[in-house]
Scaffold this active site. Structure first.
Site, mmCIF file in Angstrom:
data_model
loop_
_atom_site.group_PDB
_atom_site.id
_atom_site.type_symbol
_atom_site.label_atom_id
_atom_site.label_comp_id
_atom_site.label_asym_id
_atom_site.label_seq_id
_atom_site.Cartn_x
_atom_site.Cartn_y
_atom_site.Cartn_z
ATOM 1 N N LYS A 1 -4.748 51.456 -17.765
ATOM 2 C CA LYS A 1 -5.530 50.133 -17.411
ATOM 3 C C LYS A 1 -6.005 49.434 -18.696
ATOM 4 C CE LYS A 1 -8.587 49.715 -13.684
ATOM 5 N NZ LYS A 1 -9.949 50.400 -13.040
HETATM 6 C C1 E4P Z 1 -10.956 48.936 -10.101
HETATM 7 O O1 E4P Z 1 -9.898 49.431 -10.579
HETATM 8 C C2 E4P Z 1 -12.530 49.120 -10.286
HETATM 9 O O2 E4P Z 1 -12.643 50.370 -10.789
HETATM 10 C C3 E4P Z 1 -13.532 48.822 -9.427
HETATM 11 O O3 E4P Z 1 -12.732 48.577 -8.197
HETATM 12 C C4 E4P Z 1 -14.558 48.008 -9.477
HETATM 13 O O4 E4P Z 1 -15.439 47.912 -8.450
HETATM 14 P P1 E4P Z 1 -17.113 47.660 -8.527
HETATM 15 O O5 E4P Z 1 -17.120 46.157 -8.693
HETATM 16 O O6 E4P Z 1 -17.717 48.138 -7.204
HETATM 17 O O7 E4P Z 1 -17.746 48.473 -9.713
#
Ligand code: E4P
Length: 220
Positions: A85
Site C-alpha cells: 500500500k
Molecule cells: C483503508 O485501507 C483504510 O485502512 C481505512 O479504510 C481507513 O478508514 P478510516 O477513515 O475509518 O480510518
C-alpha cells in the site's frame, strides 16, 4: 462477479473471527490500525497472510520512492498474497509503477478525487482506495467519488479495482455495491452487522416458539 469483502483491521484475532465465516476475500491494514494492536508489524502481517487467501495490504512508512520500494520488497517476502500500500503522492505513484513491474500487487491509498484515481490507474495500481467516510466527515459526498471513478475506469478500460475504504456502516456497503465498486473493506464491527435485521431475529423467534408449542421435531 460479486462485491469482494475485505476486513479493515491489523488484529489477527479479529480477522480470524471474520474469516471463519468463509466470506472474507482479503484484508487491509494501515499504520494506525497496526499501532492499535501493539504487535510487531511483520509478525502480525505474517499471521494475517496465513488467515486469508486473498490480498493483504501492508502500508509503507517511507515517503520517498526508493524507501517505499525497499519497504514494499520487504513486505513482499512475507507471503505471496501481500499487496503493497502506497500513498497517492508522486513518489507513491513512481513506487507503484516500479513495484508493479516486479509483478507485485499495489494498493494506492488516501484517494479523495476522481483525477487522483485516474492517475493511480495510469500508474498501474492493482487497487485504488477512495476514502468514503472521511469525505462524508468533511461535508462532501463520499459515494459520488466511487461513482465518478467507476465511470472514468469504464470509459478507458482501466483494470484497477475500486476498493471502497473508510466505510463506517452497512448503508455504505449497499451504496458501494450499487455504485459498482469491486471491493469494500469493512471494520470488523460493520462486517458483523451485515446480516442484522430486527425482522430476521423476530421471525426466527416466532418460528421456533411455534414449533416448540406444537412439539414439532426434526426426526432422524
Ligand atoms: C483503508 O485501507 C483504510 O485502512 C481505512 O479504510 C481507513 O478508514 P478510516 O477513515 O475509518 O480510518
Amino acid at each position: 462477479m460479486v462485491l469482494k469483502l475485505f476486513i479493515d483491521s491489523a488484529d489477527p484475532k479479529e480477522i480470524a473471527a471474520a474469516a471463519a465465516t468463509g466470506l472474507v476475500d482479503g484484508v487491509t491494514t494501515n499504520p494506525s490500525l497496526a499501532a492499535k494492536t501493539g504487535l510487531d508489524l511483520i509478525e502480525a502481517l505474517t499471521q494475517i497472510c496465513a488467515l486469508v487467501q486473498g490480498p493483504v495490504s501492508a502500508e509503507v512508512l517511507a515517503t520517498d520512492t526508493a524507501g517505499m520500494i525497499a519497504e514494499g520488497r520487504r513486505y513482499a517476502k512475507i507471503a505471496k498474497n501481500i499487496a503493497i500500500k502506497v500513498p497517492l503522492t508522486w513518489d507513491g505513484l513512481k513506487a507503484c509503477r516500479s513495484l508493479r513491474s516486479e509483478g507485485l500487487m499495489v494498493n494506492v491509498t488516501l484517494c479523495f478525487s476522481p483525477v487522483q484515481a485516474m492517475m493511480a490507474a495510469k500508474a498501474g495500481a492493482t487497487f485504488i482506495s477512495p476514502f468514503i467516510g472521511r469525505l462524508d466527515d468533511a461535508g462532501e459526498d463520499g459515494m459520488s467519488l466511487i461513482r465518478d471513478i467507476r465511470a472514468i475506469y469504464d470509459n478507458y478500460g482501466f483494470e484497477t479495482q475500486i476498493l471502497a475504504a473508510s466505510i463506517r456502516n452497512v448503508p455504505h456497503v449497499r451504496e458501494s455495491a450499487l455504485a459498482g465498486a469491486d471491493v469494500a473493506t469493512l471494520p470488523p464491527a460493520v462486517f458483523r452487522q451485515l446480516l442484522y435485521h430486527p425482522l430476521t431475529d423476530k421471525g426466527l423467534d416466532a418460528f421456533l416458539a411455534d414449533a416448540r408449542k406444537a412439539g414439532v421435531k426434526v426426526r432422524e
